[in-house]
Design a protein around this motif. Structure first.
Motif, PDB file in Angstrom:
ATOM      1  N   VAL A 493       0.880  -1.333   0.144  1.00  0.00           N
ATOM      2  CA  VAL A 493      -0.034  -0.052  -0.010  1.00  0.00           C
ATOM      3  C   VAL A 493       1.032   1.277   0.019  1.00  0.00           C
ATOM      4  CG1 VAL A 493      -1.776   1.365   1.496  1.00  0.00           C
ATOM      5  CG2 VAL A 493      -2.013  -1.184   1.218  1.00  0.00           C
ATOM      6  N   VAL A 494       1.745   1.277   0.684  1.00  0.00           N
ATOM      7  CA  VAL A 494       2.591   2.593   1.028  1.00  0.00           C
ATOM      8  C   VAL A 494       3.441   2.776  -0.270  1.00  0.00           C
ATOM      9  CG1 VAL A 494       4.735   3.377   2.303  1.00  0.00           C
ATOM     10  CG2 VAL A 494       2.942   2.304   3.584  1.00  0.00           C
ATOM     11  N   LYS A 495       4.014   1.597  -1.009  1.00  0.00           N
ATOM     12  CA  LYS A 495       4.817   1.929  -2.269  1.00  0.00           C
ATOM     13  C   LYS A 495       3.662   2.608  -3.268  1.00  0.00           C
ATOM     14  CE  LYS A 495       7.570  -0.760  -5.516  1.00  0.00           C
ATOM     15  NZ  LYS A 495       7.910  -1.966  -5.874  1.00  0.00           N
ATOM     16  N   PHE A 496       2.326   1.835  -3.170  1.00  0.00           N
ATOM     17  CA  PHE A 496       1.399   2.198  -4.365  1.00  0.00           C
ATOM     18  C   PHE A 496       1.313   3.661  -4.160  1.00  0.00           C
ATOM     19  CE2 PHE A 496      -2.957   2.858  -5.832  1.00  0.00           C
ATOM     20  CZ  PHE A 496      -2.807   2.361  -7.042  1.00  0.00           C
ATOM     21  N   CYS A 497       1.594   4.150  -2.868  1.00  0.00           N
ATOM     22  CA  CYS A 497       1.069   5.676  -2.672  1.00  0.00           C
ATOM     23  C   CYS A 497       2.201   6.424  -3.088  1.00  0.00           C
ATOM     24  CB  CYS A 497       0.488   5.904  -1.309  1.00  0.00           C
ATOM     25  SG  CYS A 497      -1.019   5.003  -0.927  1.00  0.00           S
ATOM     26  N   GLY A 498       3.178   6.006  -3.412  1.00  0.00           N
ATOM     27  CA  GLY A 498       4.471   6.757  -3.426  1.00  0.00           C
ATOM     28  C   GLY A 498       4.981   7.255  -2.178  1.00  0.00           C
ATOM     29  N   LEU A 499       4.948   6.820  -1.010  1.00  0.00           N
ATOM     30  CA  LEU A 499       5.514   6.999   0.089  1.00  0.00           C
ATOM     31  C   LEU A 499       6.676   5.900   0.709  1.00  0.00           C
ATOM     32  CD1 LEU A 499       2.279   7.390   2.038  1.00  0.00           C
ATOM     33  CD2 LEU A 499       3.521   9.056   1.624  1.00  0.00           C
TER      34      LEU A 499
END
Length: 559
Positions: A493-499
Motif C-alpha cells: 500500500v505504502v509503495k503504491f501511494c508513493g511513500l
C-alpha cells in the motif's frame, strides 16, 4: 416534536441536518433584517407573502427584481438559495448562498443557516469561514450551539463538535436525544466510558427512546452474568413497534444474545430488526442495476484529456469498498504514516458531482446522462480547493468514503494523481457484517438477504469494470492479508501511494484521529481476525444468500 428534537433526531440517524434545517430557516430567519428603502421593503414583504403561500416561482421573480435595486440584499440571496435548492438548481443555490455570506449578519442563527446552505452545495471552505465568526463563538443560546455542533460534526471536526455539545449542556440543553448525540461524539473521539455514561443516561430519561441500546451493547462483549437483556426485554413492551427505536432495540438484543451464545434467539432478533428497517427504508434493486448499467456504458474507458494539472498541495488517497470491508483499519494504519492524515468519510466529491451536473440527485437518471459532458478537470479543482484545509500540512489526506467505489472511474478522471485503494473482504463475511450492522437508509440494501446478495453482485460487476477500464489505477487490498500479514500488505500500500516505508504503519493505535464509523471501538484495539467466519453460526439461515453470492464473479484480491 420541537425544532431542537428534530435536529437531534437527524444527528442520531446520521443524516445531514443541512438539507432539512436550512430549508426551514431559509425563508424565515431574516425577518429581523433592517431595510431603509421603501420599495425594497415592499418587494421583500411581497416575497415573504408568496413564500408563505408556497408560490416560490412568483417569489423568485420578486426577489430577483429586489436584487436589481439592492444587489447585496443578503436576505433575498438566502431565500433564492433555498428556492434554487428546492428546484434542484445546485449552482444557483451555491451562488446565492455565497452572496448571502458576503453580507453575513451578526445574528448567530442566521450565520448557522448560511453555513448550512453553503455546505450542502459543496462550498465547504466558505461554510467553515462562516462558523469562525466571533458572533457565533459568543452564542449563548443552547439550540444555536447545538446546530453549530451539528455543522462541525458534518465537517468532520469532531473534537470541536464535542466541545460545543458540552457547552450546549452547560446552557441547559439536555434530554435523551441530546445524551445519545453526545454519547456518539464521545465514542468517535475515543472516550468510551463517557459514551457509556451518556447512553445510560439517555435510556434512563426515556424508556421508549431506544437508539442508545445498540450502541451500549456494542461497547463491549457481553457475558451471561453481565448484560442488558432483562432491561432490553422490558423496553420491548414500551417502544413504539415498527419504529427506528424498535429496530435499534432488536439489533441490540441480537448483539447481546450472540455474545452469550444463544444463537437461535439472536437470529430471531436480527431478522426482526432488519424487517423493521426494511419497512422503514425500502430499497429498489432495479435502480442500482440501472446505475451500474449506465456507468459501465458511459465510462467504458477514460476519454483522451490534456496533460493533467500539477497540483502542488496535499493529494487525496481514496479508500473505498463495501461498508464493513476493512476501510477503517486501512485508514488507521496508513494514517499513522508521518506524511498522511486521516480526515474521515468525506462527501466532497459527491457534492462536486452534484454542483457540476447542477442537480441534487446523485447518480440518478439525469446525472447519469450528463456524466459524459461534465468538466472533470473543474470537478477536480473544486474538490481540491474544498479539501486542502483538512490536510494540516501533510502530503496526503485519506478520503475514506466507502461509497466512492461507485464513482472510482469519475474520481480518476477528475483527479488523475489521486491514489485509489479498494478494500476486498470475503463475500460472506462482508455481506453478513452488513446485515447485522444497522447501516442506515443510505445502505438500505443491507436489510434483506437476497437484496444484499444482488447488491454484492452489482458491486463486483462495477469494480471489475473499473479495473478493466483503467488498469493499474486501483490497488485491491485484501482484508484477510491486511489482518494476517499486515506488514507485507502495508508495504504494498505504502509503495503504491508513493511513500517511503515507516514502521508506524503497523500500529493503528498511533493514529489518534477521531473515528466516525461503526468500527470506532474495534479500530482502536489490536489487529485481530476475530470477525472472520462469524456468519458460520447461521450457515443454515444464510444458505440461500450464500448460493446467490457464489454465482458472483470472484473478487480480484481474493478473500
Amino acid at each position: 416534536m420541537d425544532f431542537m428534537s428534530a435536529c437531534l433526531r437527524l444527528l442520531r440517524s446520521g443524516a445531514c441536518p443541512v438539507a432539512t434545517i436550512a430549508g426551514c430557516l431559509g425563508a424565515t430567519f431574516w425577518l429581523r433584517s433592517r431595510m431603509t428603502d421603501q420599495s425594497i421593503d415592499e418587494l421583500w414583504g411581497r416575497a415573504q407573502v408568496l413564500m408563505s403561500a408556497g408560490e416560490t416561482t412568483a417569489a423568485r421573480g420578486v426577489l430577483e427584481a429586489l436584487l436589481l435595486r439592492q444587489q447585496g440584499h443578503a436576505a433575498a440571496h438566502m431565500t433564492l438559495s433555498h428556492i434554487a435548492w428546492s428546484d434542484g438548481r445546485v449552482r444557483d443555490a451555491a451562488r446565492h448562498a455565497l452572496d448571502a455570506a458576503r453580507g453575513l449578519p451578526t445574528e448567530p442563527m442566521s450565520i448557522i443557516a448560511v453555513a448550512m446552505a453553503l455546505l450542502r452545495t459543496g462550498e465547504t471552505v466558505a461554510a467553515r469561514t462562516c462558523l469562525e465568526q466571533p458572533a457565533l463563538a459568543g452564542a449563548d443560546a443552547g439550540p444555536t450551539v447545538m446546530y453549530h455542533a451539528g455543522l462541525r460534526r458534518e465537517l468532520g471536526e469532531e473534537a470541536e463538535a464535542l466541545r460545543l455539545l458540552d457547552r450546549a449542556h452547560e446552557l441547559g440543553v439536555d434530554g435523551p436525544e441530546f445524551r445519545f448525540a453526545r454519547g456518539m461524539e464521545h465514542l468517535i473521539c475515543g472516550y468510551p466510558q463517557q459514551a457509556q455514561g451518556d447512553f445510560e443516561a439517555s435510556l434512563q430519561m426515556d424508556p421508549t427512546a431506544c437508539a442508545a441500546t445498540f450502541e451500549l451493547a456494542r461497547l463491549r462483549k457481553q457475558t451471561p452474568e453481565r448484560n442488558h437483556l432483562d432491561d432490553f426485554n422490558r423496553r420491548r413492551l414500551l417502544v413504539a413497534h415498527g419504529s427506528q427505536d424498535h429496530a435499534a432495540l432488536e439489533f441490540a438484543c441480537y448483539k447481546e444474545l450472540e455474545d452469550i451464545g444463544r444463537y437461535n434467539e439472536a437470529w430471531g432478533a436480527l431478522t426482526k430488526a432488519n424487517a423493521i428497517m426494511r419497512a422503514l427504508h425500502p430499497w429498489v434493486p432495479e435502480h442500482m442495476r440501472y446505475q451500474v448499467d449506465r456507468l459501465v456504458e458511459i465510462c467504458t474507458s477514460a476519454p483522451p484529456t490534456p496533460e493533467p494539472d500539477v497540483h502542488e498541495g496535499p493529494q487525496p488517497i481514496f479508500v473505498f469498498g463495501l461498508p464493513r470491508s476493512g476501510t477503517t483499519l486501512l485508514d488507521r494504519l496508513l494514517g499513522s504514516h508521518s506524511g498522511v492524515v486521516s480526515v474521515g468519510e468525506l462527501e466532497d466529491f459527491a457534492r462536486q458531482l452534484c454542483w457540476a451536473s447542477d442537480q441534487r440527485g446523485l447518480l440518478d437518471a439525469r446525472m447519469l446522462e450528463r456524466l459524459p459532458e461534465l468538466d472533470y478537470r473543474q470537478i477536480g479543482h473544486r474538490y481540491l480547493a474544498q479539501t486542502q484545509w483538512r490536510a494540516h500540512g501533510a502530503r496526503f489526506f485519506i478520503d475514506k468514503q466507502p461509497w466512492n467505489w461507485m464513482v472510482a472511474g469519475l474520481i480518476q478522471r477528475a483527479l488523475p494523481h489521486a491514489r485509489l485503494l479498494h478494500l476486498v473482504r470475503d463475500p460472506m463475511d462482508v455481506c453478513f457484517s452488513n446485515f447485522r450492522a444497522m447501516l442506515g437508509a443510505r445502505y438500505a440494501y443491507s436489510f434483506d438477504l437476497q437484496t444484499l446478495a444482488g447488491h454484492f453482485h452489482q458491486y463486483t460487476r462495477l469494480m471489475a469494470h473499473w479495473h478493466e477500464a483503467m488498469p493499474g489505477r486501483i490497488l485491491d487490498v485484501s482484508y484477510c492479508d491486511l489482518v494476517g500479514d499486515t506488514e507485507a500488505m502495508m508495504r504494498k500500500v505504502v509503495k503504491f501511494c508513493g511513500l517511503d516505508w515507516e514502521p508506524a504503519c503497523l500500529d493503528p493505535s498511533r493514529n489518534t484521529r477521531p473515528i466516525g464509523t461503526l468500527s470506532a471501538m474495534q479500530a482502536r484495539a489490536a489487529i485481530h481476525g476475530g470477525t472472520f467466519g462469524a456468519w458460520r453460526r447461521y450457515e443454515r439461515q444464510l444458505a440461500a444468500m450464500a448460493k446467490s453470492i457464489r454465482s458472483c464473479p470472484p473478487s480480484r484480491a481474493g478473500s
